[in-house]
Design a protein around this motif. Structure first.
Motif, PDB file in Angstrom:
ATOM      1  N   ASP A  42      25.716 -35.767 -17.218  1.00 41.79           N
ATOM      2  CA  ASP A  42      25.016 -36.695 -16.337  1.00 41.79           C
ATOM      3  C   ASP A  42      24.127 -35.911 -15.377  1.00 41.79           C
ATOM      4  O   ASP A  42      24.038 -34.683 -15.456  1.00 41.79           O
ATOM      5  CB  ASP A  42      25.997 -37.624 -15.611  1.00 41.79           C
ATOM      6  CG  ASP A  42      26.883 -36.903 -14.610  1.00 41.79           C
ATOM      7  OD1 ASP A  42      26.654 -35.710 -14.310  1.00 41.79           O
ATOM      8  OD2 ASP A  42      27.827 -37.550 -14.101  1.00 41.79           O
TER       9      ASP A  42
ATOM     10  N   MET B 182      29.763 -35.724 -20.436  1.00 43.41           N
ATOM     11  CA  MET B 182      29.978 -37.063 -20.969  1.00 43.41           C
ATOM     12  C   MET B 182      30.148 -36.954 -22.476  1.00 43.41           C
ATOM     13  O   MET B 182      29.576 -36.071 -23.113  1.00 43.41           O
ATOM     14  CB  MET B 182      28.813 -37.987 -20.616  1.00 43.41           C
ATOM     15  CG  MET B 182      28.650 -38.196 -19.125  1.00 43.41           C
ATOM     16  SD  MET B 182      27.414 -39.446 -18.735  1.00 43.41           S
ATOM     17  CE  MET B 182      28.393 -40.945 -18.989  1.00 43.41           C
TER      18      MET B 182
ATOM     19  N   TRP C 204      27.842 -43.590 -23.876  1.00 46.77           N
ATOM     20  CA  TRP C 204      28.372 -42.389 -23.232  1.00 46.77           C
ATOM     21  C   TRP C 204      29.394 -42.778 -22.175  1.00 46.77           C
ATOM     22  O   TRP C 204      29.218 -43.764 -21.466  1.00 46.77           O
ATOM     23  CB  TRP C 204      27.251 -41.591 -22.568  1.00 46.77           C
ATOM     24  CG  TRP C 204      26.246 -41.065 -23.529  1.00 46.77           C
ATOM     25  CD1 TRP C 204      25.007 -41.580 -23.792  1.00 46.77           C
ATOM     26  CD2 TRP C 204      26.386 -39.940 -24.387  1.00 46.77           C
ATOM     27  NE1 TRP C 204      24.367 -40.833 -24.740  1.00 46.77           N
ATOM     28  CE2 TRP C 204      25.192 -39.808 -25.128  1.00 46.77           C
ATOM     29  CE3 TRP C 204      27.399 -39.005 -24.600  1.00 46.77           C
ATOM     30  CZ2 TRP C 204      24.989 -38.801 -26.054  1.00 46.77           C
ATOM     31  CZ3 TRP C 204      27.193 -38.005 -25.526  1.00 46.77           C
ATOM     32  CH2 TRP C 204      26.009 -37.904 -26.241  1.00 46.77           C
TER      33      TRP C 204
ATOM     34  N   TYR D  91      32.798 -40.735 -19.584  1.00 48.27           N
ATOM     35  CA  TYR D  91      33.388 -39.470 -19.153  1.00 48.27           C
ATOM     36  C   TYR D  91      34.688 -39.139 -19.891  1.00 48.27           C
ATOM     37  O   TYR D  91      35.008 -37.974 -20.097  1.00 48.27           O
ATOM     38  CB  TYR D  91      33.644 -39.489 -17.652  1.00 48.27           C
ATOM     39  CG  TYR D  91      32.356 -39.587 -16.868  1.00 48.27           C
ATOM     40  CD1 TYR D  91      31.479 -38.516 -16.798  1.00 48.27           C
ATOM     41  CD2 TYR D  91      32.014 -40.765 -16.219  1.00 48.27           C
ATOM     42  CE1 TYR D  91      30.289 -38.606 -16.103  1.00 48.27           C
ATOM     43  CE2 TYR D  91      30.822 -40.861 -15.507  1.00 48.27           C
ATOM     44  CZ  TYR D  91      29.964 -39.777 -15.456  1.00 48.27           C
ATOM     45  OH  TYR D  91      28.787 -39.871 -14.769  1.00 48.27           O
TER      46      TYR D  91
ATOM     47  N   ASP E 227      37.438 -44.170 -18.971  1.00 49.36           N
ATOM     48  CA  ASP E 227      36.106 -44.628 -18.568  1.00 49.36           C
ATOM     49  C   ASP E 227      35.471 -45.461 -19.682  1.00 49.36           C
ATOM     50  O   ASP E 227      34.848 -46.492 -19.419  1.00 49.36           O
ATOM     51  CB  ASP E 227      35.228 -43.427 -18.214  1.00 49.36           C
ATOM     52  CG  ASP E 227      33.847 -43.822 -17.740  1.00 49.36           C
ATOM     53  OD1 ASP E 227      33.735 -44.752 -16.913  1.00 49.36           O
ATOM     54  OD2 ASP E 227      32.870 -43.190 -18.188  1.00 49.36           O
TER      55      ASP E 227
END
Length: 117
Positions: A24, A30, A49, A51, A55
């Motif tokens: 990022d 990511m 995408w 993390y 997420d």
């Protein structure tokens, strides 16, 4: 969820290959994930995408609540403008010295403006 590892296709360290990794604007790693859905009885998927797995699950939950069509994709790539417009401090800039403005940053900014109105 069951994870299946294919030894000949994973990265050297057992993780994803480079095409499924990015960072990022703050340099945080990511990973590429995908979610399946059915349409007219046929399976399709969308990639995105995130993390980590937690997420990714949160992002899918958000998609369920507020996913909307924004337009058709016509090309893929990064296009940098030679300067950032003066006095436009609210326009997101690429990571780096802030002297370039990417088409992706402009698109995100325009979408935010459209959704705000």
């Amino acid at each position: 969820m069951t994870v299946i590892v294919f030894p000949k296709t994973e990265g050297k360290d057992g993780g994803p290959t480079a095409e499924f990794l990015t960072a990022d604007n703050d340099g945080r790693q990511m990973l590429r994930f995908f979610a399946d859905y059915r349409f007219d009885g046929r399976p399709f998927s969308v990639s995105f995408w995130a993390y980590n797995m937690q997420d990714a699950e949160r992002r899918v939950a958000s998609m369920r609540r507020n996913l909307c069509l924004e337009g058709q994709l016509l090309l893929r790539g990064e296009i940098d403008f030679p300067y950032a417009p003066p006095g436009k401090g609210d326009v997101p800039r690429d990571k780096g010295d802030g002297s370039t403005l990417s088409i992706r940053a402009i698109w995100r900014h325009l979408l935010a403006l459209c959704h705000a109105n």
